[in-house]
Design an enzyme around this catalytic site. Sequence first.
Site, PDB file in Angstrom:
ATOM      1  CG  HIS A 272      -5.809  -2.393   0.816  1.00 54.96           C
ATOM      2  ND1 HIS A 272      -5.038  -2.162  -0.265  1.00 54.96           N
ATOM      3  CD2 HIS A 272      -5.123  -1.726   1.733  1.00 54.96           C
ATOM      4  CE1 HIS A 272      -4.125  -1.206   0.275  1.00 54.96           C
ATOM      5  NE2 HIS A 272      -4.012  -0.734   1.348  1.00 54.96           N
TER       6      HIS A 272
ATOM      7  CB  SER B 235      -1.201  -0.071   1.260  1.00 52.04           C
ATOM      8  OG  SER B 235      -1.989   0.854   0.945  1.00 52.04           O
TER       9      SER B 235
HETATM   10  C1  GTR Z   1      -5.595   4.369   2.329  1.00 57.51           C
HETATM   11  C2  GTR Z   1      -4.630   5.703   1.263  1.00 57.51           C
HETATM   12  C3  GTR Z   1      -4.265   4.412   0.139  1.00 57.51           C
HETATM   13  C4  GTR Z   1      -3.171   3.360   0.636  1.00 57.51           C
HETATM   14  C5  GTR Z   1      -3.693   3.047   2.011  1.00 57.51           C
HETATM   15  C6  GTR Z   1      -2.563   2.149   2.921  1.00 57.51           C
HETATM   16  O1  GTR Z   1      -6.050   5.378   3.192  1.00 57.51           O
HETATM   17  O2  GTR Z   1      -5.658   5.942   0.678  1.00 57.51           O
HETATM   18  O3  GTR Z   1      -3.323   5.101  -0.759  1.00 57.51           O
HETATM   19  O4  GTR Z   1      -1.911   4.077   0.814  1.00 57.51           O
HETATM   20  O5  GTR Z   1      -4.228   3.938   2.775  1.00 57.51           O
HETATM   21  O6  GTR Z   1      -1.488   2.500   2.809  1.00 57.51           O
HETATM   22  O7  GTR Z   1      -3.081   1.215   3.736  1.00 57.51           O
END
Ligand code: GTR
Length: 392
Positions: free
Chosen positions: A372, A231
């Site tokens: 995610h 991420s």
């Molecule tokens: C979210 C962000 C993403 C990603 C994520 C993370 O809030 O919008 O771009 O980086 O966090 O790092 O888990």
Amino acid sequence: MGFNAIATAAALFGLAFTPNYDEDQVPDYTLPDPLVMENGDTVESAEDWFERRRPEVLGLFREHVYGHRPGPPESVEFDVVEEDPEAMEGAATLKRVNIRSLHGEGEHAFELILFIPNDAPEPVPAFMLMNNRGPENTDPTREELSGFWPAEDVIERGYAVAAFQVSDVAPDSAGSFREAAMSLFEDPEEDRTPNGWGALAAWGWGASRAMDYFETDGAVDASRIALLGHSRGGKASLWGGAEDERFAIVISNNSGCGGAAISRRRFGETVARINENFPHWFCLNFREYDGRENALPVDQHMLVALMAPRPVYVASAEDDGWADPRGEFLAAYHAGPVFSLVGETPLPADDMPEPGEPAHGTVGYHIREGGHNLTPEDWGYYMDFADTHFGR
Ligand code: GTR
């Protein structure tokens, strides 16, 4: 309530932004050609790429996206503050290394956690995670285990496995990100310059200091280090791998907007949204492209291309629409012409593979089921990929 009041309330409560998750609503766009110079010249040879176009593309990302990061500090010192040759029930040696950067009057330190397999031929290749989650995910005592960093599995496959906390290098906060490593080079009280580095670049700078350490540890093969992030950590691993060519393999897991995903698609998270929510991640110039993605002189396929000829891996998760899995695939795919030009294998897939069916060339890609996250399944594919490229 009048329209303005509604708009103000919507902006205040973050309601103004509705992410697009509909492929039919993706706007038409043309990607910048990685093999055409800003002056219109075509890049005809590997030499042209490495000597002219790659420096240009690197410079464009520095100037417009991530900011310019400084070089190494005046000196870096390492202290192994703990060494346990009987870690993981005797399977590995644990080293906790204090990495200290000295520059001018300033000093900054962070800790690298490293496990080295005991029964593997040395020097061993290694995976290093830029950890954007809590330190409990990389517990050096192994009292707490986490699929985010399945260190036992990695040791079992004959790799060393390392991690550091990105927030130790630059806190992940708009209010304080400049107060750690970045303050060696600038005064956090002074205004940021438009093309000055942000936290993502700083995290990569920290990864380079860990690489400085690997170069001094005879148990680890510094020429075979895979840099990995998830991420926001995956955005940072791509940019860190572009800036520091000592990393032999660069892996971005679910990195999304500002990572592997094509910005022009505006699918899920967008440039405007990320700059608003995370004003400390990119350089200030990147805000010029809020809602104007088509004006960017680069897109993220060119970031993937900057790793060439080194292997680079992009991975997605099916239920991770916010990170735009298709956009991540397309960046890996459209980096292909650069890899071909320099004699490497582009992504061996013309369309998105099925979940659980990785496509591995010099460019690798997979999508897995689920959301995610960085999981043991992802790690398994990364180790398969590294086995191939490290000739194991
Ligand atoms: C979210 C962000 C993403 C990603 C994520 C993370 O809030 O919008 O771009 O980086 O966090 O790092 O888990």
